[in-house]
Design a protein around this motif. Structure first.
Motif, PDB file in Angstrom:
ATOM      1  N   GLN A 184      -3.792   3.610  -0.664  1.00  0.00           N
ATOM      2  CA  GLN A 184      -3.977   3.424  -2.328  1.00  0.00           C
ATOM      3  C   GLN A 184      -3.163   2.193  -2.623  1.00  0.00           C
ATOM      4  O   GLN A 184      -1.826   2.278  -2.357  1.00  0.00           O
ATOM      5  N   ASN A 185      -3.659   1.159  -3.156  1.00  0.00           N
ATOM      6  CA  ASN A 185      -2.931  -0.240  -3.505  1.00  0.00           C
ATOM      7  C   ASN A 185      -2.073  -0.110  -4.771  1.00  0.00           C
ATOM      8  O   ASN A 185      -2.928   0.396  -5.793  1.00  0.00           O
ATOM      9  N   GLU A 231       0.957  -1.150  -0.049  1.00  0.00           N
ATOM     10  CA  GLU A 231       0.112  -0.017   0.159  1.00  0.00           C
ATOM     11  C   GLU A 231       0.784   1.202   0.231  1.00  0.00           C
ATOM     12  O   GLU A 231       2.125   1.207   0.288  1.00  0.00           O
ATOM     13  N   MET A 232       0.205   2.293  -0.523  1.00  0.00           N
ATOM     14  CA  MET A 232       0.676   3.719  -0.241  1.00  0.00           C
ATOM     15  C   MET A 232      -0.069   4.723   0.575  1.00  0.00           C
ATOM     16  O   MET A 232      -1.487   4.440   0.294  1.00  0.00           O
ATOM     17  N   VAL A 233       0.340   5.455   1.237  1.00  0.00           N
ATOM     18  CA  VAL A 233      -0.303   6.416   2.233  1.00  0.00           C
ATOM     19  C   VAL A 233      -0.579   7.700   1.228  1.00  0.00           C
ATOM     20  O   VAL A 233       0.467   8.314   1.006  1.00  0.00           O
ATOM     21  N   TYR A 234      -1.733   7.681   0.649  1.00  0.00           N
ATOM     22  CA  TYR A 234      -2.087   8.569  -0.438  1.00  0.00           C
ATOM     23  C   TYR A 234      -2.175  10.090   0.340  1.00  0.00           C
ATOM     24  O   TYR A 234      -1.799  10.976  -0.361  1.00  0.00           O
ATOM     25  N   GLY A 235      -2.652  10.028   1.688  1.00  0.00           N
ATOM     26  CA  GLY A 235      -2.910  11.225   2.325  1.00  0.00           C
ATOM     27  C   GLY A 235      -3.432  10.858   3.520  1.00  0.00           C
ATOM     28  O   GLY A 235      -3.673   9.954   4.022  1.00  0.00           O
ATOM     29  N   VAL A 236      -3.734  12.125   4.051  1.00  0.00           N
ATOM     30  CA  VAL A 236      -4.353  12.206   5.634  1.00  0.00           C
ATOM     31  C   VAL A 236      -5.362  12.841   5.413  1.00  0.00           C
ATOM     32  O   VAL A 236      -5.448  14.113   4.780  1.00  0.00           O
ATOM     33  N   LEU A 237      -6.602  12.661   6.306  1.00  0.00           N
ATOM     34  CA  LEU A 237      -7.844  13.144   6.136  1.00  0.00           C
ATOM     35  C   LEU A 237      -8.146  13.679   7.605  1.00  0.00           C
ATOM     36  O   LEU A 237      -7.970  13.008   8.721  1.00  0.00           O
ATOM     37  N   LYS A 238      -8.430  15.108   7.563  1.00  0.00           N
ATOM     38  CA  LYS A 238      -8.489  15.616   8.784  1.00  0.00           C
ATOM     39  C   LYS A 238      -9.869  16.258   8.991  1.00  0.00           C
ATOM     40  O   LYS A 238     -10.497  16.970   7.706  1.00  0.00           O
ATOM     41  N   PHE A 239     -10.851  16.073   9.858  1.00  0.00           N
ATOM     42  CA  PHE A 239     -12.116  16.226  10.091  1.00  0.00           C
ATOM     43  C   PHE A 239     -12.462  16.360  11.494  1.00  0.00           C
ATOM     44  O   PHE A 239     -11.751  16.063  12.363  1.00  0.00           O
ATOM     45  N   VAL A 240     -13.495  17.004  11.652  1.00  0.00           N
ATOM     46  CA  VAL A 240     -14.085  17.103  12.982  1.00  0.00           C
ATOM     47  C   VAL A 240     -15.501  16.298  13.112  1.00  0.00           C
ATOM     48  O   VAL A 240     -16.573  16.281  12.189  1.00  0.00           O
ATOM     49  N   LEU A 241     -15.515  15.511  14.154  1.00  0.00           N
ATOM     50  CA  LEU A 241     -16.681  14.415  14.191  1.00  0.00           C
ATOM     51  C   LEU A 241     -17.220  14.914  15.877  1.00  0.00           C
ATOM     52  O   LEU A 241     -16.527  14.679  16.737  1.00  0.00           O
ATOM     53  N   ASN A 242     -18.573  15.394  15.845  1.00  0.00           N
ATOM     54  CA  ASN A 242     -19.008  15.602  17.234  1.00  0.00           C
ATOM     55  C   ASN A 242     -18.239  16.241  18.143  1.00  0.00           C
ATOM     56  O   ASN A 242     -17.842  16.034  19.441  1.00  0.00           O
ATOM     57  N   GLY A 243     -17.753  17.404  17.510  1.00  0.00           N
ATOM     58  CA  GLY A 243     -16.976  18.561  18.183  1.00  0.00           C
ATOM     59  C   GLY A 243     -15.447  18.230  18.439  1.00  0.00           C
ATOM     60  O   GLY A 243     -14.693  19.040  19.087  1.00  0.00           O
ATOM     61  N   LYS A 244     -15.090  16.981  18.042  1.00  0.00           N
ATOM     62  CA  LYS A 244     -13.622  16.687  18.032  1.00  0.00           C
ATOM     63  C   LYS A 244     -12.965  16.666  16.808  1.00  0.00           C
ATOM     64  O   LYS A 244     -13.363  15.895  16.049  1.00  0.00           O
ATOM     65  N   ASN A 245     -11.662  16.995  16.821  1.00  0.00           N
ATOM     66  CA  ASN A 245     -10.719  16.724  15.685  1.00  0.00           C
ATOM     67  C   ASN A 245     -10.022  15.278  15.783  1.00  0.00           C
ATOM     68  O   ASN A 245      -9.673  14.813  16.617  1.00  0.00           O
TER      69      ASN A 245
END
Length: 219
Positions: A132-133, A111-125
């Motif tokens: 990607q294979n 695998e390759m680390v294509y990227g990092v997803l950053k998001f907020v869920l229920n008020g927390k980061n």
């Protein structure tokens, strides 16, 4: 992967009569728009659930052994919840090197680390790595496919102890929608003949994801 049935998309819009005594206010229209968007999301989630159930009933697509599939009526899902549909920022990692991801069968998946997803869920980061294979990306139809395995605090209780998966596509920009209502179990949950990638520890979410497919009851 959803059962093809007709879904009634009910849009709860309130109609107001415009008269000389009053007009529809801006905030009324804004509320209607929000309700319509939420209803569309629910319809999309229900469509996913139905298609997944259809695939599980289909002997050509189902991971279920015959002894389970013959009496299969449907998977157990959390109720659709639009709070688990979030917008994430994709930080690409073009300099990442290939690595070998462990699987339940003992072999390794490149695998390759294509990227990092950053998001907020229920008020927390939160952050999740998306992969990607190297072999799969060369296949027609999978050139832009991204694999998102994750674990959370429901594992071992409401959901499969090993975590769940999300399928994504590479966006044109740096924003991507994560709909955890579409989280599904690895196929090895249903049939030992499958070897499934093991969720990397870095993708453990310190929260409960009360959305998507629940654990499978083989009884």
């Amino acid at each position: 992967m959803m059962m093809r049935i007709h879904i009634l998309r009910t849009v709860f819009l309130v109609s107001f009569l415009i008269s000389c005594k009053g007009e529809k206010k801006y905030h009324d229209q804004q509320q209607d728009d929000l309700v319509e968007v939420a209803t569309d999301k629910i319809a999309d989630i229900l469509k996913f659930q139905h298609q997944l159930n259809e695939d599980f009933k289909n002997p050509d697509k189902s991971p279920l052994p015959d002894r389970y599939r013959k009496d299969f009526e449907g998977l157990d899902f959390f109720a659709p919840d639009t709070n688990y549909v979030v917008q994430a920022r994709l930080v690409r990692t073009p300099s990442a090197l290939p690595f070998l991801m462990s699987t339940t069968g003992g072999e390794k998946s490149k695998e390759m680390v294509y990227g990092v997803l950053k998001f907020v869920l229920n008020g927390k980061n939160f952050e999740l790595q998306v992969y990607q294979n190297e072999e799969l990306m060369l296949e027609e139809g999978y050139e832009d496919y991204l694999f998102l395995p994750f674990s959370d605090l429901t594992n071992g209780n409401e959901t499969y102890e090993g975590g769940r998966y999300l399928d994504l596509r590479i966006p044109e920009g740096d924003e991507i929608i994560l709909d955890f209502n579409k989280a599904y179990n690895p196929y090895c949950v249903y049939n030992k003949k499958y070897s499934c990638p093991i969720v990397p520890p870095v993708n453990n979410l310190d929260t409960k994801i009360l959305a998507g497919v629940k654990k499978f009851d083989k009884k």
